[in-house]
Design a protein around this motif. Structure first.
Motif, short mmCIF file in Angstrom:
data_model
loop_
_atom_site.label_atom_id
_atom_site.label_comp_id
_atom_site.label_asym_id
_atom_site.label_seq_id
_atom_site.Cartn_x
_atom_site.Cartn_y
_atom_site.Cartn_z
N GLN A 53 60.64 -7.84 -84.34
CA GLN A 53 60.58 -7.22 -85.66
C GLN A 53 59.15 -6.79 -86.00
N LEU A 54 58.17 -7.63 -85.67
CA LEU A 54 56.77 -7.25 -85.90
C LEU A 54 56.39 -6.02 -85.10
N ILE A 55 56.84 -5.96 -83.85
CA ILE A 55 56.53 -4.79 -83.01
C ILE A 55 57.14 -3.54 -83.61
N ARG A 56 58.39 -3.64 -84.07
CA ARG A 56 59.03 -2.47 -84.69
C ARG A 56 58.26 -2.00 -85.93
N THR A 57 57.87 -2.95 -86.77
CA THR A 57 57.13 -2.61 -87.99
C THR A 57 55.79 -1.96 -87.65
N LEU A 58 55.06 -2.55 -86.72
CA LEU A 58 53.77 -1.98 -86.33
C LEU A 58 53.93 -0.62 -85.66
N HIS A 59 55.01 -0.46 -84.89
CA HIS A 59 55.25 0.82 -84.22
C HIS A 59 55.50 1.92 -85.25
N ASP A 60 56.30 1.59 -86.27
CA ASP A 60 56.54 2.57 -87.33
C ASP A 60 55.24 2.91 -88.06
N LYS A 61 54.43 1.88 -88.32
CA LYS A 61 53.14 2.10 -88.98
C LYS A 61 52.24 2.97 -88.10
N TYR A 62 52.26 2.70 -86.80
CA TYR A 62 51.43 3.45 -85.87
C TYR A 62 51.86 4.92 -85.79
N LYS A 63 53.18 5.16 -85.86
CA LYS A 63 53.68 6.54 -85.84
C LYS A 63 53.18 7.33 -87.05
N GLN A 64 53.15 6.67 -88.21
CA GLN A 64 52.72 7.34 -89.43
C GLN A 64 51.21 7.52 -89.49
#
Length: 172
Positions: A53-64
């Motif tokens: 879940q942390l990886i998904r959240t950070l990945h979304d943040k990184y995309k933005q």
């Protein structure tokens, strides 16, 4: 003679200078590992879910907003996720070997059962050792995060001090 009587429970063979102890493994012994290993697997699964879940959240943040800090955190979390995956595989293997041990004991193959059970215990120890390694990685990541927070507070305090000095010293 006294030596032999006092330590007869160890099955000492003083003629060949071999000291060994034979233990009879019972069917309930490997069964005791089921609750322990099951709880470990549950704990490892919860850790894995949280990291995913942390990886998904950070990945979304990184995309933005691509930044180096997010990428670094994602890579560290990916490493922890691999360790947790390995812990789960090893723990499940330990559990399967306990089942094999029970089958061997059921068919009265004591020697084979002891060897398989020993391997099962070793795998359980390896899984727990990996758990310690993953906890250390987690603690190091938290320390880096907190150190970064302290540095940013110090920088903010420096900016605030400079702002105060510039406002009261140079604006008079």
């Amino acid at each position: 003679m006294i030596y032999r009587k006092a330590f007869s429970f160890l099955n000492l063979n003083t003629n060949n200078h071999k000291i060994y102890h034979t233990m009879k493994l019972e069917l309930t012994t490997p069964a005791l590992l089921f609750s322990t290993v099951s709880l470990l697997i549950l704990a490892f699964s919860n850790r894995f879910i949280n990291i995913a879940q942390l990886i998904r959240t950070l990945h979304d943040k990184y995309k933005q907003d691509p930044d180096y800090a997010s990428l670094l955190q994602i890579n560290k979390l990916r490493k922890r996720a691999r360790i947790i995956r390995d812990m789960q595989i090893i723990a499940v293997s330990s559990l399967l070997l306990s089942v094999v041990t029970m089958f061997l004991l059921f068919y009265d193959l004591q020697d084979a059962a002891q060897i398989v059970f020993s391997v099962s215990l070793i795998l359980l120890g390896v899984a727990m050792s990996l758990s310690i390694a993953e906890m250390l990685l987690s603690t190091n990541a938290l320390n880096l995060l907190l150190d970064g927070e302290e540095e940013s507070k110090e920088k903010n305090n420096d900016y605030f001090r400079k702002w105060l000095i510039s406002k009261y010293v140079f604006n008079r």
